[in-house]
Design a protein around this motif. Sequence first.
Motif, short mmCIF file in Angstrom:
data_model
loop_
_atom_site.label_atom_id
_atom_site.label_comp_id
_atom_site.label_asym_id
_atom_site.label_seq_id
_atom_site.Cartn_x
_atom_site.Cartn_y
_atom_site.Cartn_z
N GLU A 20 0.83 -1.20 0.00
CA GLU A 20 0.00 0.00 0.00
C GLU A 20 0.87 1.25 0.00
O GLU A 20 1.87 1.32 0.71
CB GLU A 20 -0.92 0.01 1.23
CG GLU A 20 -1.85 1.21 1.27
CD GLU A 20 -2.78 1.19 2.48
OE1 GLU A 20 -3.69 0.34 2.51
OE2 GLU A 20 -2.56 2.01 3.40
N ILE A 21 0.48 2.22 -0.82
CA ILE A 21 1.12 3.54 -0.84
C ILE A 21 0.23 4.48 -0.05
O ILE A 21 -0.92 4.74 -0.46
CB ILE A 21 1.32 4.04 -2.28
CG1 ILE A 21 2.23 3.06 -3.05
CG2 ILE A 21 1.91 5.44 -2.30
CD1 ILE A 21 2.33 3.34 -4.54
N ALA A 22 0.71 4.98 1.06
CA ALA A 22 -0.12 5.73 2.01
C ALA A 22 -0.88 6.88 1.35
O ALA A 22 -2.06 7.10 1.62
CB ALA A 22 0.74 6.25 3.16
N LYS A 23 -0.21 7.60 0.46
CA LYS A 23 -0.86 8.77 -0.15
C LYS A 23 -1.98 8.38 -1.11
O LYS A 23 -2.86 9.20 -1.38
CB LYS A 23 0.18 9.63 -0.87
CG LYS A 23 1.10 10.39 0.10
CD LYS A 23 2.01 11.34 -0.64
CE LYS A 23 2.82 12.17 0.35
NZ LYS A 23 3.72 13.14 -0.33
N TYR A 24 -1.95 7.16 -1.64
CA TYR A 24 -3.01 6.71 -2.52
C TYR A 24 -4.28 6.32 -1.76
O TYR A 24 -5.35 6.18 -2.35
CB TYR A 24 -2.56 5.49 -3.32
CG TYR A 24 -1.60 5.76 -4.46
CD1 TYR A 24 -1.01 7.01 -4.65
CD2 TYR A 24 -1.28 4.76 -5.36
CE1 TYR A 24 -0.14 7.24 -5.68
CE2 TYR A 24 -0.40 4.98 -6.42
CZ TYR A 24 0.17 6.23 -6.58
OH TYR A 24 1.03 6.45 -7.62
N LYS A 47 -4.94 12.81 11.10
CA LYS A 47 -4.31 11.98 12.13
C LYS A 47 -3.11 11.24 11.56
O LYS A 47 -2.10 11.03 12.26
CB LYS A 47 -5.33 10.98 12.68
CG LYS A 47 -4.83 10.16 13.85
CD LYS A 47 -5.92 9.25 14.39
CE LYS A 47 -5.39 8.42 15.56
NZ LYS A 47 -6.45 7.50 16.08
N GLU A 48 -3.20 10.85 10.28
CA GLU A 48 -2.10 10.15 9.62
C GLU A 48 -1.07 11.12 9.04
O GLU A 48 -0.16 10.71 8.32
CB GLU A 48 -2.66 9.26 8.50
CG GLU A 48 -3.53 8.12 9.03
CD GLU A 48 -4.18 7.30 7.92
OE1 GLU A 48 -4.05 7.70 6.74
OE2 GLU A 48 -4.80 6.27 8.23
N LYS A 49 -1.24 12.43 9.35
CA LYS A 49 -0.31 13.50 8.95
C LYS A 49 -0.25 13.71 7.44
O LYS A 49 0.76 14.17 6.91
CB LYS A 49 1.09 13.21 9.51
CG LYS A 49 1.13 13.16 11.04
CD LYS A 49 2.53 12.93 11.56
CE LYS A 49 2.54 12.90 13.08
NZ LYS A 49 3.90 12.68 13.64
N ALA A 109 -11.00 15.98 -6.00
CA ALA A 109 -9.99 15.57 -5.02
C ALA A 109 -8.79 14.92 -5.71
O ALA A 109 -7.64 15.19 -5.38
CB ALA A 109 -10.60 14.62 -3.99
N GLN A 110 -9.07 14.07 -6.71
CA GLN A 110 -7.96 13.43 -7.41
C GLN A 110 -7.22 14.42 -8.30
O GLN A 110 -5.99 14.37 -8.42
CB GLN A 110 -8.48 12.25 -8.22
CG GLN A 110 -9.03 11.14 -7.35
CD GLN A 110 -8.57 9.75 -7.75
OE1 GLN A 110 -7.78 9.58 -8.66
NE2 GLN A 110 -9.05 8.76 -7.04
N PHE A 132 -0.50 16.34 -8.15
CA PHE A 132 0.91 16.72 -8.07
C PHE A 132 1.55 16.30 -6.74
O PHE A 132 2.77 16.34 -6.59
CB PHE A 132 1.06 18.24 -8.26
CG PHE A 132 0.48 19.06 -7.14
CD1 PHE A 132 1.29 19.53 -6.12
CD2 PHE A 132 -0.87 19.37 -7.12
CE1 PHE A 132 0.75 20.31 -5.09
CE2 PHE A 132 -1.41 20.13 -6.11
CZ PHE A 132 -0.60 20.60 -5.09
N LEU A 133 0.74 15.86 -5.77
CA LEU A 133 1.25 15.43 -4.47
C LEU A 133 1.52 13.93 -4.41
O LEU A 133 2.14 13.45 -3.46
CB LEU A 133 0.25 15.80 -3.36
CG LEU A 133 -0.07 17.28 -3.17
CD1 LEU A 133 -1.24 17.44 -2.20
CD2 LEU A 133 1.16 18.02 -2.65
#
Length: 399
Positions: free
Chosen positions: A59-63, A75-77, A113-114, A119-120
């Motif tokens: 898993e990629i956290a930002k995805y 909470k997950e920053k 949102a997507q 760019f992030l």
Amino acid sequence: MKKNVLIAVYNMEIGGIERSLINMLDSFDYDKYNVDLLIYHHVGEFMSLIPKSVNVLPEIAKYSVFRKPVALCLKEKQYSLAFTRVLAKYIAEIKSKSMNLEEGSGYIQMQLAQKYSSFLLPKLEKHYDVAISYAWPHDIVAYKVRANKKIAWVHTDYSKLEIDNELDLNVWDQFDYIASVSDACQNSFLSTYPTLKKKLMVVENITSPNFIKKMAEEKPTLIENEAETFKIVSVGRLSYVKGFDLAVEALGRLHKKGLTNIKWYIIGYGGYEKELKDLIIKHNLEDSFILLGKKTNPYPYIKNCDLYVQPSRYEGKAVTVSEAKILGKPILITNYPTASSQLENGIEGVICDLSVQGLVKGIEDLYRDQDLKELLVNNIVRMDYSNCFELEKLYRVIS
């Protein structure tokens, strides 16, 4: 040399798209293809059903943030991504009001949102022969994956989907092929995006009769076993689109006509649950219209019903209707725009008017007419609903 294939989906929660993906993965030719599965958020009851031949990527956290509560993102920053979610929600609400959308701003919010988060998000390092985005929205595969060819999947009736079509068109342009699950689904997509005609192909939802019949052998729970009870089962997300509010009212009318031994079981979950519960109470159906909630395996419930009903307002191609055919059940579906592509009326099942009265008449006819039920069942049990050959269309694209 094996070809490298990437398939991407948001999560493996219980749903028609995820169920069709499991069937496709169960039928894939792993002697010729290496399959990486990119799941943006590693949650869902179907995680355990993924075949062992599939390589599930970490898993990629930002995805994973796009369907999480904003508070959890904070909470997950994931502060920047949380901000884009809030911004998308604000702008989507303005847009939806200006467009007078019946279902609100949810879909447009997902699009924005997507877009704002693009760019992030990091890019995948591996280069693939083919990358498949199996569920909308398709931005991540469009912009964050490198592949010789890219395919986006269409599972719904786009003429009914309340989205920003111009914004979506920019994403579709990044794909080489757009695979639709039926001709009717493809035609509705084409009516919305006529310029994309050359990219379209039809790849029907893969059905694996052996897998479905094996899963159906489990014993269902929380469902009547009495012979005198006429059991209806429906499977789907608890949403306005699935028409379960029509189903509640239809059952209320059937009971008033004296058919009080009919019970209707719904397998699924979603944001429309409270509205349905209120309707159930209003019609005094607490003991007869039963919300069973999530079920990883719906097949034993379908197998043990007397009638499978899909009361939807619209569908791309309902996976569970095909599965009910495989399990040899009489079927009733409403006349949503793609209904005629789902079954042959009077041969494989019955298509009724998309209304409360239509459901009442359709159910009553099948309740009273044993000969009609037997005719439908005899027709479908003689048919072969295995369609793994549909994967050949995909293999040709990969090659």
